[in-house]
Design a protein around this motif. Structure first.
Motif, short mmCIF file in Angstrom:
data_model
loop_
_atom_site.label_atom_id
_atom_site.label_comp_id
_atom_site.label_asym_id
_atom_site.label_seq_id
_atom_site.Cartn_x
_atom_site.Cartn_y
_atom_site.Cartn_z
N ALA A 61 0.84 -1.20 0.00
CA ALA A 61 0.00 0.00 0.00
C ALA A 61 0.87 1.25 0.00
CB ALA A 61 -0.92 0.00 1.21
N ALA A 62 1.97 1.22 0.80
CA ALA A 62 2.90 2.35 0.85
C ALA A 62 3.60 2.52 -0.49
CB ALA A 62 3.92 2.14 1.96
N GLN A 63 3.92 1.41 -1.14
CA GLN A 63 4.57 1.46 -2.44
C GLN A 63 3.64 2.11 -3.47
OE1 GLN A 63 5.62 -2.36 -4.02
NE2 GLN A 63 6.64 -1.53 -5.83
N ALA A 64 2.38 1.70 -3.45
CA ALA A 64 1.41 2.26 -4.39
C ALA A 64 1.22 3.76 -4.15
CB ALA A 64 0.08 1.53 -4.26
N GLN A 65 1.18 4.16 -2.88
CA GLN A 65 1.02 5.57 -2.55
C GLN A 65 2.25 6.37 -2.97
OE1 GLN A 65 -1.81 7.13 -1.20
NE2 GLN A 65 -0.62 8.90 -1.88
N ALA A 66 3.44 5.82 -2.72
CA ALA A 66 4.68 6.51 -3.09
C ALA A 66 4.78 6.67 -4.60
CB ALA A 66 5.89 5.75 -2.55
N HIS A 67 4.34 5.65 -5.33
CA HIS A 67 4.37 5.73 -6.79
C HIS A 67 3.42 6.83 -7.27
CE1 HIS A 67 4.78 4.34 -10.93
NE2 HIS A 67 3.45 4.42 -11.04
N ALA A 68 2.23 6.89 -6.66
CA ALA A 68 1.26 7.92 -7.04
C ALA A 68 1.80 9.31 -6.70
CB ALA A 68 -0.07 7.66 -6.33
N ASP A 69 2.46 9.45 -5.54
CA ASP A 69 3.03 10.74 -5.14
C ASP A 69 4.13 11.18 -6.10
OD1 ASP A 69 1.32 10.74 -3.01
OD2 ASP A 69 2.80 10.06 -1.54
N PHE A 70 4.95 10.20 -6.51
CA PHE A 70 6.03 10.52 -7.46
C PHE A 70 5.45 10.96 -8.80
CE2 PHE A 70 8.50 8.98 -11.10
CZ PHE A 70 9.63 9.79 -10.97
N GLN A 71 4.45 10.25 -9.27
CA GLN A 71 3.83 10.61 -10.55
C GLN A 71 3.25 12.03 -10.49
OE1 GLN A 71 5.15 8.21 -12.69
NE2 GLN A 71 3.15 8.29 -13.70
N ARG A 72 2.64 12.36 -9.37
CA ARG A 72 2.04 13.67 -9.22
C ARG A 72 3.11 14.77 -9.21
NH1 ARG A 72 0.16 12.97 -4.68
NH2 ARG A 72 1.68 14.20 -3.49
N GLU A 73 4.17 14.56 -8.44
CA GLU A 73 5.25 15.54 -8.35
C GLU A 73 5.98 15.69 -9.68
OE1 GLU A 73 5.86 17.60 -6.04
OE2 GLU A 73 4.66 16.81 -4.39
N PHE A 74 6.19 14.56 -10.35
CA PHE A 74 6.91 14.58 -11.63
C PHE A 74 6.10 15.33 -12.70
CE2 PHE A 74 9.19 11.89 -15.04
CZ PHE A 74 10.26 12.77 -15.07
N GLU A 75 4.80 15.07 -12.68
CA GLU A 75 3.93 15.77 -13.63
C GLU A 75 3.89 17.26 -13.32
OE1 GLU A 75 -0.73 15.66 -15.17
OE2 GLU A 75 0.00 14.20 -13.69
N ALA A 76 3.81 17.60 -12.02
CA ALA A 76 3.75 19.00 -11.61
C ALA A 76 5.03 19.75 -11.99
CB ALA A 76 3.50 19.10 -10.11
N ALA A 77 6.15 19.02 -12.03
CA ALA A 77 7.43 19.64 -12.37
C ALA A 77 7.67 19.65 -13.87
CB ALA A 77 8.56 18.90 -11.67
N GLY A 78 6.66 19.29 -14.63
CA GLY A 78 6.82 19.28 -16.08
C GLY A 78 7.75 18.17 -16.52
N TYR A 79 7.77 17.09 -15.77
CA TYR A 79 8.61 15.92 -16.06
C TYR A 79 10.10 16.29 -16.07
CZ TYR A 79 4.08 14.00 -17.21
OH TYR A 79 2.77 13.62 -17.13
#
Length: 247
Positions: A61-79
């Motif tokens: 569950a923590a892995q899935a949440q961390a992956h979602a958080d990374f995707q969100r931050e990466f997208e917000a930073a314009g990849y």
């Protein structure tokens, strides 16, 4: 009751009591061996498996949440990489490592549990067999006590009807003519007495002891812990798994 019959029953009861004494000692030994050996080891491994299963669920569950958080931050930073992305990536990597390590630990635990299950099944079967022998010995003692109390009365009824021809029987005529051999005479007497047996069976079916095997305080409970009777491996399964493990 004739004295020699009483003596025979007394000797048989004393022999049954000696068998019960030996069976109780064997049961105590088998129970201690199981509970302090493979039974405890299996229970500990089973608890460890349950603990790791819970930890793996939390780690995934923590892995899935961390992956979602990374995707969100990466997208917000314009990849692009920035401090937030690097921090999220670090958390994501750590969560993935934790999940993989926990998954590997759970796999090792499953292998250990199988090994403990093999040993526990062997000791558990000996424990269950010892319990069965003790229960049987205890029942024999109880049966002889009942025979001491009421056996003479029932035996007299059986002896009386042994001389009475059965009406409508194809095995003898109504005059009760003697059988042609001692064996036939014995079979004939048993046939004549059979209705008493049937009456006793009918009475037995009405007793609570018929419906369920009673718990005997002197034997304690047959407690295999988390390894239930249905989980005990057969001797063939035990041999196969041990042979496979030695390869």
């Amino acid at each position: 009751m004739h004295s020699h019959i009483a003596n025979q029953l007394g000797e048989a009861q004393a022999e049954a009591q000696a068998e019960l004494h030996e069976a109780l000692a064997a049961l105590a030994n088998a129970r201690e061996t199981y509970q302090q050996g493979a039974g405890t080891q299996f229970a500990q491994a089973k608890a460890r498996q349950a603990e790791l299963t819970g930890k793996l669920q939390a780690a995934e569950a923590a892995q899935a949440q961390a992956h979602a958080d990374f995707q969100r931050e990466f997208e917000a930073a314009g990849y692009e990489r920035n401090e937030a992305v690097r921090a999220a990536l670090s958390v994501k990597t750590a969560a993935q490592d934790m999940a993989e390590a926990t998954r590997a630990a759970l796999a090792r635990c499953a292998q250990e549990l199988e090994s403990h299950a093999v040993n526990a099944s062997g000791e558990g079967r000996r424990y269950a067999a010892a319990y069965g022998r003790a229960y049987a010995a205890h029942t024999r003692v109880q049966a002889y006590e009942v025979l001491q109390q009421a056996g003479a009365t029932i035996a007299r009824a059986m002896a009386l009807v042994a001389h009475v021809p059965m009406q409508g029987s194809r095995a003898e005529d109504s005059f009760g003519r003697p059988a042609f051999s001692p064996q036939a005479a014995d079979e004939l007497a048993r046939a004549r007495m059979s209705f008493i047996w049937e009456e006793l069976v009918t009475m037995a079916r009405q007793l609570p002891e018929w419906s369920a095997r009673l718990q005997v305080d002197a034997l304690g409970e047959l407690d295999l812990g988390p390894l239930g009777m249905g989980d005990l491996m057969t001797p063939g399964q035990i041999h196969k798994l041990r042979h496979t493990a030695q390869r």
